[in-house]
Design an enzyme around this catalytic site. Structure first.
Site, PDB file in Angstrom:
ATOM      1  N   LEU A 109      36.554  44.776  30.050  1.00 21.78           N
ATOM      2  CA  LEU A 109      37.786  44.203  30.578  1.00 21.78           C
ATOM      3  C   LEU A 109      37.480  43.845  32.025  1.00 21.78           C
ATOM      4  CD1 LEU A 109      40.546  46.627  29.208  1.00 21.78           C
ATOM      5  CD2 LEU A 109      40.166  44.248  28.533  1.00 21.78           C
ATOM      6  N   ASP A 110      37.890  42.660  32.469  1.00 25.91           N
ATOM      7  CA  ASP A 110      37.519  42.252  33.817  1.00 25.91           C
ATOM      8  C   ASP A 110      38.311  43.037  34.869  1.00 25.91           C
ATOM      9  OD1 ASP A 110      39.999  40.966  34.257  1.00 25.91           O
ATOM     10  OD2 ASP A 110      39.269  39.086  33.422  1.00 25.91           O
ATOM     11  N   LEU A 111      37.985  42.788  36.124  1.00 27.17           N
ATOM     12  CA  LEU A 111      38.512  43.562  37.240  1.00 27.17           C
ATOM     13  C   LEU A 111      40.030  43.706  37.206  1.00 27.17           C
ATOM     14  CD1 LEU A 111      37.987  44.893  40.090  1.00 27.17           C
ATOM     15  CD2 LEU A 111      38.360  42.597  41.032  1.00 27.17           C
ATOM     16  N   SER A 113      42.110  43.072  34.680  1.00 27.05           N
ATOM     17  CA  SER A 113      42.697  43.378  33.380  1.00 27.05           C
ATOM     18  C   SER A 113      42.803  44.888  33.207  1.00 27.05           C
ATOM     19  CB  SER A 113      41.852  42.769  32.255  1.00 27.05           C
ATOM     20  OG  SER A 113      41.827  41.357  32.372  1.00 27.05           O
TER      21      SER A 113
END
Length: 272
Positions: A109-111, A113
């Site tokens: 999951l990106d930063l 999210s």
């Protein structure tokens, strides 16, 4: 026993699974003469070993691989899903409970999210869950700035091509409009980098919150940000079709060995 038997698994794979080194690093250790099997130093990685073989690396016995395990983790926003970050940003591994064993994430999951992130101690499970052929639906609650309509969202349901990259059709539901923002539920079966955010920009919307609420049969539920919950082994076996008595690819389930170790612990001091 004869260590040249074709049965068992490649020794570099066994060393990597035990967390001692990566598979490539294990091969280098072998070439340097730092690995011994049953007291005999080996110099080639093309060797299969079984649970009966005694393996040492630099004279230290190799820890037995653990049974395959899976955890649900509620990733907060503001953490990167890597072991280290070149920009010095905090990672999920900085915030995980100290008593958690060595784990790897299933996807990322990106930063910015948040939500459900699966963690496992088993490379085979990680690869299996990340394969597109697994086909598990991943659901997200997404807040966007704007007033989307069904017509606005139609391209997502039909599939997009962005910068030459094809995105599969998404399942999209408009849940409610809340002032200048709208909440959507989005389901997808692939995990391209920043897929939802890029798709929203393409149709004129901006994501300002993204929460993954499920990954296949595994649900975020009432898990609070930062909390970790282990998946019961029966559920893990049922959902992944694992044989309770056999290891997954990438893991050795050594039930009898563990039982023997427990009995030994009762008879004498516990190892470190």
């Amino acid at each position: 026993m004869n260590i040249d038997t074709p049965k068992g698994e490649r020794i570099a794979k066994v060393i990597a699974r035990a967390g001692r080194a990566s598979r490539r690093e294990a091969e280098r250790l072998i070439e340097e003469g730092r690995v011994a099997v049953n007291g005999k130093v080996i110099d080639r990685a093309a060797l299969n070993v079984t649970p009966k073989d005694k393996i040492t690396v630099d004279g230290t016995p190799l820890d037995a691989p653990e049974e395959a395990r899976l955890w649900l983790y509620h990733k907060p926003a503001g953490l990167v899903t890597t072991t280290r970050d070149e920009q010095g940003r905090p990672t999920i591994y900085d915030k995980l409970p100290e008593d958690l064993p060595r784990v790897i994430s299933v996807g990322r999951l990106d930063l910015n999210s948040e939500g459900l992130l699966l963690l496992t101690n088993d490379g085979g499970i990680k690869r299996r869950l990340e394969l597109p052929s697994t086909g598990w639906l991943r659901k997200y609650r997404v807040r966007v700035n704007g007033r989307p309509t069904d017509e606005t969202l139609a391209p997502l349901r039909n599939g997009l091509v962005i910068d030459g990259q094809k995105f599969l059709p998404m399942q999209v539901t408009l849940d409610r409009q809340q002032g200048a923002n709208a909440w959507l539920t989005i389901g997808l079966r692939e995990g391209k980098n920043r897929e939802i955010r890029r798709a929203m920009i393409d149709i004129g919307l901006t994501v300002n919150r993204l929460i993954r609420v499920s990954y296949g049969p595994f649900q975020l539920g009432q898990l609070k940000p930062g909390e970790v919950q282990e998946v019961r082994r029966k559920i893990l076996r049922d959902q992944l079709g694992l044989d309770a008595e056999k290891p997954t690819e990438g893991t050795a389930t050594k039930k009898r060995q563990v039982q023997r170790r427990r009995r030994n612990d009762q008879d004498g001091p516990q190892g470190g």
